[in-house]
Design a protein around this motif. Structure first.
Motif, PDB file in Angstrom:
ATOM      1  N   ALA A 107       0.844  -1.197   0.000  1.00  0.00           N
ATOM      2  CA  ALA A 107       0.000   0.000   0.000  1.00  0.00           C
ATOM      3  C   ALA A 107       0.878   1.244   0.000  1.00  0.00           C
ATOM      4  CB  ALA A 107      -0.921   0.003   1.222  1.00  0.00           C
ATOM      5  N   ASP A 108       0.446   2.272  -0.700  1.00  0.00           N
ATOM      6  CA  ASP A 108       1.182   3.538  -0.726  1.00  0.00           C
ATOM      7  C   ASP A 108       1.371   4.065   0.700  1.00  0.00           C
ATOM      8  OD1 ASP A 108       1.344   3.532  -3.500  1.00  0.00           O
ATOM      9  OD2 ASP A 108      -0.503   4.698  -3.744  1.00  0.00           O
ATOM     10  N   PRO A 109       2.440   4.807   0.939  1.00  0.00           N
ATOM     11  CA  PRO A 109       2.705   5.326   2.291  1.00  0.00           C
ATOM     12  C   PRO A 109       1.550   6.143   2.878  1.00  0.00           C
ATOM     13  CG  PRO A 109       4.627   5.640   0.910  1.00  0.00           C
ATOM     14  CD  PRO A 109       3.527   5.138   0.011  1.00  0.00           C
ATOM     15  N   GLY A 110       0.823   6.897   2.080  1.00  0.00           N
ATOM     16  CA  GLY A 110      -0.283   7.705   2.595  1.00  0.00           C
ATOM     17  C   GLY A 110      -1.647   7.070   2.462  1.00  0.00           C
ATOM     18  N   ALA A 111      -1.707   5.790   2.159  1.00  0.00           N
ATOM     19  CA  ALA A 111      -2.986   5.110   1.938  1.00  0.00           C
ATOM     20  C   ALA A 111      -3.804   5.018   3.222  1.00  0.00           C
ATOM     21  CB  ALA A 111      -2.741   3.714   1.385  1.00  0.00           C
ATOM     22  N   VAL A 112      -5.100   5.188   3.094  1.00  0.00           N
ATOM     23  CA  VAL A 112      -6.017   5.101   4.232  1.00  0.00           C
ATOM     24  C   VAL A 112      -5.881   3.748   4.931  1.00  0.00           C
ATOM     25  CG1 VAL A 112      -8.462   5.044   4.896  1.00  0.00           C
ATOM     26  CG2 VAL A 112      -7.636   6.807   3.324  1.00  0.00           C
ATOM     27  N   GLU A 113      -5.594   2.696   4.171  1.00  0.00           N
ATOM     28  CA  GLU A 113      -5.484   1.351   4.738  1.00  0.00           C
ATOM     29  C   GLU A 113      -4.452   1.280   5.864  1.00  0.00           C
ATOM     30  OE1 GLU A 113      -5.305   2.027   1.501  1.00  0.00           O
ATOM     31  OE2 GLU A 113      -6.867   0.867   0.509  1.00  0.00           O
ATOM     32  N   ARG A 114      -3.423   2.099   5.804  1.00  0.00           N
ATOM     33  CA  ARG A 114      -2.354   2.082   6.806  1.00  0.00           C
ATOM     34  C   ARG A 114      -2.785   2.682   8.147  1.00  0.00           C
ATOM     35  NH1 ARG A 114       2.550   0.586   5.134  1.00  0.00           N
ATOM     36  NH2 ARG A 114       2.883   0.386   2.897  1.00  0.00           N
ATOM     37  N   GLY A 115      -3.859   3.393   8.150  1.00  0.00           N
ATOM     38  CA  GLY A 115      -4.366   4.031   9.370  1.00  0.00           C
ATOM     39  C   GLY A 115      -5.548   4.918   9.049  1.00  0.00           C
ATOM     40  N   GLY A 116      -5.274   5.955   8.242  1.00  0.00           N
ATOM     41  CA  GLY A 116      -6.376   6.813   7.853  1.00  0.00           C
ATOM     42  C   GLY A 116      -5.930   8.135   7.306  1.00  0.00           C
ATOM     43  N   ALA A 117      -6.900   9.016   7.161  1.00  0.00           N
ATOM     44  CA  ALA A 117      -6.659  10.367   6.661  1.00  0.00           C
ATOM     45  C   ALA A 117      -7.684  11.294   7.297  1.00  0.00           C
ATOM     46  CB  ALA A 117      -6.790  10.409   5.142  1.00  0.00           C
ATOM     47  N   VAL A 118      -7.295  12.544   7.426  1.00  0.00           N
ATOM     48  CA  VAL A 118      -8.211  13.586   7.885  1.00  0.00           C
ATOM     49  C   VAL A 118      -8.281  14.620   6.774  1.00  0.00           C
ATOM     50  CG1 VAL A 118      -8.690  15.342   9.632  1.00  0.00           C
ATOM     51  CG2 VAL A 118      -7.567  13.212  10.307  1.00  0.00           C
ATOM     52  N   GLU A 119      -9.501  14.908   6.338  1.00  0.00           N
ATOM     53  CA  GLU A 119      -9.725  15.889   5.287  1.00  0.00           C
ATOM     54  C   GLU A 119     -10.581  17.018   5.848  1.00  0.00           C
ATOM     55  OE1 GLU A 119      -9.739  12.487   1.735  1.00  0.00           O
ATOM     56  OE2 GLU A 119     -11.586  13.590   2.156  1.00  0.00           O
TER      57      GLU A 119
END
Length: 178
Positions: A107-119
């Protein structure tokens, strides 16, 4: 003790019915006793829009397994949405130590699968529209399923690899956003 005549009672009845109808048709939700103890939400937005980094800072104080991994810029945004009309105004990505490395190999380093994202968005309606869009995509592809929490103008996206209980920690933390 007051006595009413039937004529007076029949004259008051339509007025009471009209007031009841007008009250029931109002746009504002009914307040509960819990609402009386909460500060006004409009005042929390008066200081300016919330950024994704600020929202993450608040949430990670509650979810200690989250670690900031990146800040999305116009140059590195894989979705090419940053700053576009109706899209997020800022975005950060994070990893979560609850997600096992073997689950996100490749998975890409910034992928949501790795933890998440805040938008963060300019408005709550933009944040909700984005969440609906993501949910609609996930319906056609279970591999894209994730937990999404909208709080005001912020969308918190959390990895599908977290258990429902672990993801709920993010929902609770998102409540702190105002």
């Amino acid at each position: 003790m007051y006595r009413t005549t039937s004529a007076a009672a029949s004259a008051v009845a339509p007025v009471v019915a009209l007031l009841t109808l007008l009250t029931a048709c109002g746009n504002a939700p009914a307040k509960t006793s819990a609402d009386a103890h909460e500060p006004a939400k409009a005042s929390t937005r008066a200081a300016g829009p919330v950024t994704a980094r600020d929202a993450f800072r608040v949430m990670s104080a509650r979810v200690r397994t989250a670690t900031l991994t990146g800040t999305v810029t116009a140059e590195n945004d894989p979705n090419h949405l940053l700053g576009r009309p109706g899209e997020y105004t800022s975005k950060v990505t994070f990893s979560d130590s609850w997600v096992q490395a073997s689950q996100v190999t490749g998975a890409d380093p910034g992928a949501v699968e790795r933890g998440g994202a805040v938008e963060a968005f300019a408005s709550a309606s933009d944040a909700e529209a984005r969440a609906v869009y993501i949910r609609d995509i996930a319906k056609s592809s279970p591999a894209l399923t994730e937990y999404d929490y909208v709080r005001g103008s912020v969308l918190v996206r959390v990895s599908r690899y977290l258990t429902p209980k672990q993801a709920a920690a993010y929902a609770t933390a998102a409540e702190q956003l105002g």
